[in-house]
Design a protein around this motif. Structure first.
Motif, PDB file in Angstrom:
ATOM      1  N   PHE A  85      23.357  51.577  10.272  1.00 38.60           N
ATOM      2  CA  PHE A  85      22.219  52.353  11.118  1.00 38.60           C
ATOM      3  C   PHE A  85      22.393  53.766  10.809  1.00 38.60           C
ATOM      4  O   PHE A  85      23.482  54.336  11.248  1.00 38.60           O
ATOM      5  CB  PHE A  85      22.319  51.888  12.470  1.00 38.60           C
ATOM      6  CG  PHE A  85      21.338  52.409  13.443  1.00 38.60           C
ATOM      7  CD1 PHE A  85      19.899  51.978  13.221  1.00 38.60           C
ATOM      8  CD2 PHE A  85      21.649  53.224  14.569  1.00 38.60           C
ATOM      9  CE1 PHE A  85      18.949  52.863  14.253  1.00 38.60           C
ATOM     10  CE2 PHE A  85      20.959  53.912  15.377  1.00 38.60           C
ATOM     11  CZ  PHE A  85      19.470  53.473  15.140  1.00 38.60           C
TER      12      PHE A  85
ATOM     13  N   GLN B 207      21.526  43.395   5.493  1.00 38.81           N
ATOM     14  CA  GLN B 207      22.843  44.242   5.812  1.00 38.81           C
ATOM     15  C   GLN B 207      23.504  44.538   4.538  1.00 38.81           C
ATOM     16  O   GLN B 207      24.388  45.434   4.531  1.00 38.81           O
ATOM     17  CB  GLN B 207      23.592  43.718   6.836  1.00 38.81           C
ATOM     18  CG  GLN B 207      22.845  43.454   8.269  1.00 38.81           C
ATOM     19  CD  GLN B 207      23.878  42.927   9.185  1.00 38.81           C
ATOM     20  OE1 GLN B 207      23.866  41.760   9.428  1.00 38.81           O
ATOM     21  NE2 GLN B 207      24.698  43.673   9.782  1.00 38.81           N
TER      22      GLN B 207
ATOM     23  N   CYS C 119      26.996  44.940  15.999  1.00 42.74           N
ATOM     24  CA  CYS C 119      26.504  44.540  14.885  1.00 42.74           C
ATOM     25  C   CYS C 119      27.475  45.353  13.577  1.00 42.74           C
ATOM     26  O   CYS C 119      27.756  46.496  13.811  1.00 42.74           O
ATOM     27  CB  CYS C 119      24.811  45.265  14.623  1.00 42.74           C
ATOM     28  SG  CYS C 119      24.401  45.058  13.119  1.00 42.74           S
TER      29      CYS C 119
ATOM     30  N   LEU D 103      16.857  45.609  14.881  1.00 48.13           N
ATOM     31  CA  LEU D 103      18.325  45.655  15.145  1.00 48.13           C
ATOM     32  C   LEU D 103      18.606  45.587  16.530  1.00 48.13           C
ATOM     33  O   LEU D 103      17.551  45.719  17.254  1.00 48.13           O
ATOM     34  CB  LEU D 103      18.782  47.139  14.459  1.00 48.13           C
ATOM     35  CG  LEU D 103      18.950  47.412  13.051  1.00 48.13           C
ATOM     36  CD1 LEU D 103      19.233  48.872  12.714  1.00 48.13           C
ATOM     37  CD2 LEU D 103      19.686  46.370  12.322  1.00 48.13           C
TER      38      LEU D 103
ATOM     39  N   HIS E 269      17.343  40.587  12.188  1.00 48.50           N
ATOM     40  CA  HIS E 269      17.357  41.466  10.830  1.00 48.50           C
ATOM     41  C   HIS E 269      16.499  41.244   9.935  1.00 48.50           C
ATOM     42  O   HIS E 269      15.984  42.148   9.044  1.00 48.50           O
ATOM     43  CB  HIS E 269      19.030  41.081  10.402  1.00 48.50           C
ATOM     44  CG  HIS E 269      20.027  41.779  10.861  1.00 48.50           C
ATOM     45  ND1 HIS E 269      20.243  43.350  11.047  1.00 48.50           N
ATOM     46  CD2 HIS E 269      21.081  41.593  11.671  1.00 48.50           C
ATOM     47  CE1 HIS E 269      21.197  43.629  11.598  1.00 48.50           C
ATOM     48  NE2 HIS E 269      21.874  42.871  12.178  1.00 48.50           N
TER      49      HIS E 269
END
Ligand code: QAP
Ligand code: CO
Length: 177
Positions: A9, A51, A91, A142, A137
């Motif tokens: 992020f 991710q 996360c 998020l 996701h």
């Protein structure tokens, strides 16, 4: 198997919407195995394909104490949500930050497993929360989208600074903002 690099992020690629898997073939099984290896190495309890920059509807999880109960959901569909609960979440794409998020207490999902077989899972507790986090996701969402804008902006500023400075400072987890 190999470990895959994890996006952090506010990387815009984390905002992509994941496409359904057309066929659970050898390439998808390989992806699942690489995601599990990446998650266990982190270590983490959940990882979505987005991710690792693969915009497909694939997630892996393991909330067991022994790290011996891998769970894979491909093309998951939510059948039911019940109740609410608050829990601290983190996360792998938001390293070093944990915040309370409100979610459903109980979830029923239908998905394909690592071999492409359909199954239904009804669960609660940490696994129910983890599934909701991972399904977010797949929609480019998020956990930081569930907290205040002020907190989100602080986290963003800190992670952007870490990324500019290289990985060195990001190893110092959880320090004051
Ligand atoms: C999602 O998250 C989750 O900040 C999975 O420095 C987490 O595995 C759902 C991790 C909690 C529900 C509750 C985070 C590892 C792992 C970090 C993770 C870190 C190292 C997060
Ligand atoms: Co996550």
């Amino acid at each position: 198997m190999s470990q895959l690099p994890i996006l952090t992020f506010p990387d815009p690629r984390l905002r992509q919407k994941a496409r359904p898997v057309q066929r659970v073939d050898a390439a998808i099984m390989r992806l699942v195995d690489d995601m599990l290896e990446t998650m266990y190495a982190a270590p983490g309890i959940g990882l979505a394909a987005i991710q690792v920059n693969v915009p497909l509807q694939v997630v892996v999880m393991d909330v067991s104490e022994q790290h011996d109960s891998p769970l894979c959901l491909i093309n998951p569909q939510v059948l039911a949500l019940e109740g609410t609960e608050q829990r601290e979440e983190g996360c792998l794409s938001v390293p070093g930050f944990y915040e309370k998020v409100t979610r459903a207490e109980r979830i029923t999902v239908q998905a394909l497993d690592r071999l492409g077989a359909a199954f239904t899972l009804e669960t609660d507790g940490l696994l129910a929360v983890c599934i909701q986090h991972e399904l977010d996701h797949l929609n480019g969402k998020l956990f930081v989208d569930h907290i205040s804008m002020l907190k989100r902006q602080r986290i963003r500023a800190k992670l952007e600074r870490d990324q500019r400075n290289g990985a060195a400072t990001s190893s110092k987890r959880g320090e004051a903002l």
